[in-house]
Design an enzyme around this catalytic site. Sequence first.
Site, PDB file in Angstrom:
ATOM      1  N   VAL A   1      33.597  44.966  25.841  1.00  0.00           N
ATOM      2  CA  VAL A   1      34.072  45.878  27.083  1.00  0.00           C
ATOM      3  C   VAL A   1      34.924  44.971  27.833  1.00  0.00           C
ATOM      4  CG1 VAL A   1      33.209  46.881  29.357  1.00  0.00           C
ATOM      5  CG2 VAL A   1      31.705  47.062  27.260  1.00  0.00           C
TER       6      VAL A   1
ATOM      7  N   ASP B   1      81.447  60.592  36.177  1.00  0.00           N
ATOM      8  CA  ASP B   1      82.257  61.501  36.499  1.00  0.00           C
ATOM      9  C   ASP B   1      83.208  60.635  37.878  1.00  0.00           C
ATOM     10  OD1 ASP B   1      84.162  63.428  37.097  1.00  0.00           O
ATOM     11  OD2 ASP B   1      82.456  64.552  38.429  1.00  0.00           O
TER      12      ASP B   1
ATOM     13  N   ASP C   1      77.857  67.405  36.889  1.00  0.00           N
ATOM     14  CA  ASP C   1      77.607  68.350  38.135  1.00  0.00           C
ATOM     15  C   ASP C   1      77.818  69.767  37.651  1.00  0.00           C
ATOM     16  OD1 ASP C   1      80.280  68.347  37.751  1.00  0.00           O
ATOM     17  OD2 ASP C   1      80.607  67.615  39.927  1.00  0.00           O
TER      18      ASP C   1
ATOM     19  N   ASP D   1      79.337  70.063  32.138  1.00  0.00           N
ATOM     20  CA  ASP D   1      78.678  68.831  31.662  1.00  0.00           C
ATOM     21  C   ASP D   1      77.249  68.857  31.045  1.00  0.00           C
ATOM     22  OD1 ASP D   1      80.769  67.917  33.116  1.00  0.00           O
ATOM     23  OD2 ASP D   1      80.174  67.858  35.089  1.00  0.00           O
TER      24      ASP D   1
ATOM     25  N   GLU E   1      38.231  34.888  28.077  1.00  0.00           N
ATOM     26  CA  GLU E   1      36.998  35.311  27.800  1.00  0.00           C
ATOM     27  C   GLU E   1      36.349  35.263  26.469  1.00  0.00           C
ATOM     28  OE1 GLU E   1      36.326  38.537  30.078  1.00  0.00           O
ATOM     29  OE2 GLU E   1      37.282  38.091  31.762  1.00  0.00           O
TER      30      GLU E   1
ATOM     31  N   ASP F   1      40.242  42.956  36.364  1.00  0.00           N
ATOM     32  CA  ASP F   1      41.145  44.118  35.771  1.00  0.00           C
ATOM     33  C   ASP F   1      41.424  44.952  36.968  1.00  0.00           C
ATOM     34  OD1 ASP F   1      40.823  42.968  33.544  1.00  0.00           O
ATOM     35  OD2 ASP F   1      39.730  44.887  32.464  1.00  0.00           O
TER      36      ASP F   1
END
Length: 943
Positions: A297, A344, A671, A675, A740, A769
């Site tokens: 785990v 642009d 825009d 485009d 660990e 954690d």
Amino acid sequence: MPADNQPTNRRQEAEDSRIAWHALSSAEVVRRLETDAAAGLTESQVAARLAELGPNQLQESPPPPWWQKLLRQFQDLVILILLAAAVISGLVGEWADAAAIVAIVLVNGLIGFLQEERARQALAALKQLSAPEARVTRGGETQSLPADQLVPGDRIELEAGDNVPADARLLKSASLRVTESALTGESEPAGKQADAEVAEAAGLGDRMTMVHAGTVVAAGHAVAVVTQTGMQTELGRIASLLSRSEPEMTPLQRRLGELGRLLIIVCLVVVGVIFLLEITRGGSLLDVLMRAVSLAVAAVPEGLPAVVTLVLAIGLQRMVARNALVRRLPSVETLGSVTVICSDKTGTLTRNEMTVRELVTPSGRYAVSGAGYDPHGSFKRLPDDGGETTPVTARDDPDLRRLLAIGLRCNNATIRPTGDGATWRVVGDPTEGALVVAARKAGLGGDDADEPILLEKPFDSERKLMSVVVRREAGPLVYTKGAPEVLLGRCVAEQRNGEVVSLTDSRRREILDIAAGMADRALRVLAHAWRELEPHDNLPATGGPAAVAATSAADISEAELVFAGLAGMIDPPRDEVRVAVETCRSAGIRPVMITGDHPATAVAIGRELRLVDDADGDRAVTGADLDGLDDDALVEAVGQVAVYARVSAEHKLRVVKAWQRRGEVVAMTGDGVNDAPAVRAADIGIAMGVTGTDVTKEASDMVLTDDNFASIVSAIKEGRGIYDNIQKFIHYLLSCNAGEVILMFVTAAAGWPAPLAAIQILWLNLVTDGLPALALGLEPPERDIMSRAPRPPREPVIPLRRGLLILAHGLLVAAVSISAFWLTWQGEACRESEARTITFCVAAFAQLFFAIGCRSERQTAFALGFFTNPWLLLAILMSGLLQLAVVMLPGVQSVFEIEQALEAEWALVLGLSLVPVTVIELAKLLPWPDWSAAGGRREGSVR
């Protein structure tokens, strides 16, 4: 009776599918909906209908209840195994162990649940920010409002590129065509006409008088009245037939899922080996099983996807503060890899505020200070010999005053302060607005109404002129402005030093040469002229719009004019864009301008912003040049092209694809409707939030709320920072978990007693954690992040170099934990409990301090500043206090198998705990070779 007093009837009408709104006349629709065709609904009507019918939204299936979401946290295989172990502990009488395991599982599940809820809320907030808007007229005022606020009876305006926000009956239309493929499947736009006659039985695709939610205006414009909203629209009826689908995972989440599955396999193999070693050594089956399950785990970061989603959502909200709204989570990954920005010009690189910079009268040349629409500035006379400039005022210079007066009066624009009064906006044509601003800088305009307009002859593209007649006490005057080459042909004289003198052919050529020189400097040039007009019966007595409209402007003669001068104006570059372009270059990103503007103007702006560098061989091309190149030739050429001018939608798309064929990651701004194809094809499509159409916004991955190029660069910086942070907390979690696992494996292989109890392993997982990992996700972007090369787009979440570094850091954490156990135990069985406690504390605090070293791969904590991420310090402090509590509080010690509190041993704990972070920080000071994951790409490599 008013509509507000008949809610039941309106609800019945809204829900009655037999009402054929398309077959009713527009007047009948307006009458039935009790609205006003010109002024729209009143606020009280809107409030009543919104309360009755609800928002204009498609209903979603209700989310699962909170308890189901909480239960999902306990469905992972490792959690189920751990719960089974707790049951076994209870059956054999180990109630304390069983209770502790269940408590830790519950806390871990609760943390995961809260993280997912926070992520969901953050994403919901982002969705609200990107909600579509509609232009609505209410109480006679037209305004932009969220589309979900529409109600039946609202008067809306539509133009090319807009998404239709609700089902509506047309009141007025002009050349309106609507793409209805989402509803009808027809790919060709359907023609619409407000006054068409449509049969009641007409199918959806034949209802010419209606527009429907979910469709897009392809051309033209219209005014309509909303008839149905929400689930009562045609789109809503289709949506009601569909089942709700689960949201897709982002590519990053999928890669993390794959990483998690790989880690599970590796960890289960390692844990299985440890289990066999412990059993072979004669350990208790229950103890060994519990320890093995606990280690499994602890080794698998099962909450990683939720933390990633939360950090992404928080990071995207941080981008909003920088005027960049990212619409899709996967785009964050791509932002960090952008190598080319195709932008642009107008409004993105420039201010989109035309500004008069230079004025020329027959008696002199003048520079005008100030930028944009702010009517504050000054005038300086420019000497012909290049000497010093001289401040002047229009009051003392009759030629300058005449030129400015013509620009002011031969004009339909006005300037107004915005709500805060700090900025100004133009109502009308920006070019005309620039002339108004120049006149206001000279003190003209405002309350100056001594020359009211009597007649107006509007501009048209054939004449290229505009004229007005103004009234004065000395007699009416004609003011004319237009293209220099046209206007000078109609002039017979010029005003010099307040006197009218004849205009010779040589002088006319000289003025045209001056205008051409101004145009070469990217100035848009307008010529101004005037003449006296004899009073006659056709002139109205007073001015005003009614008089102008009521008389025949065609009688205004635009001949035998007196030349007054030239006005040169430009849309100036944004000041912050210069810095942003330099930042792009240092970050290995190539900025490119793609515009429909004139080549000379585009190149001048490009040079001013340093987009064009002649020393590097940069050049500009036009759309006509692109037409002469095939796709392969364009791929070869794009590396040397910095400016594209006079280009079409097809040209933009070709440029984007050419860069992509070179292996570059392209961001493209846009825009207009034209485009949208290039924006969609780009790796990151960027729409303009202020001037952009709905179609472009829908095709985009990101929307700029201020239409500013600098905001793109800021978003890339934030995107790089977000991805960096994800890698940082993954690095932290996996290093801790590896430490660990290595600790348990080495001690088992050596035949030592278990250095950690099962409950202690679970606690370490919970402490490390949780808060520290999340706090690393809130780390601000490092100062040098925009001095690095872009990240390769296909780079794995854990590249080989980082994987080796994770293993090395895990070994450091394991080494100090093993040292703590050996130094205390030294083979004496009576000291096992004490050694386990000290190892427990060393492992916990070493991992907490190690988080400081994970803040950066390159810079030390001192270089970053300890307090630049206060959340991490707070997380370490809180987690450390929790660790002290389980070790020192008598009521908790027995649960965690701690038989006695530590005293002098704390010195050993502190000393060993600081070793990993100290080694890591000192290692950053060494001259390591450049192992950049970017594969050596550096500034300029995109050329």
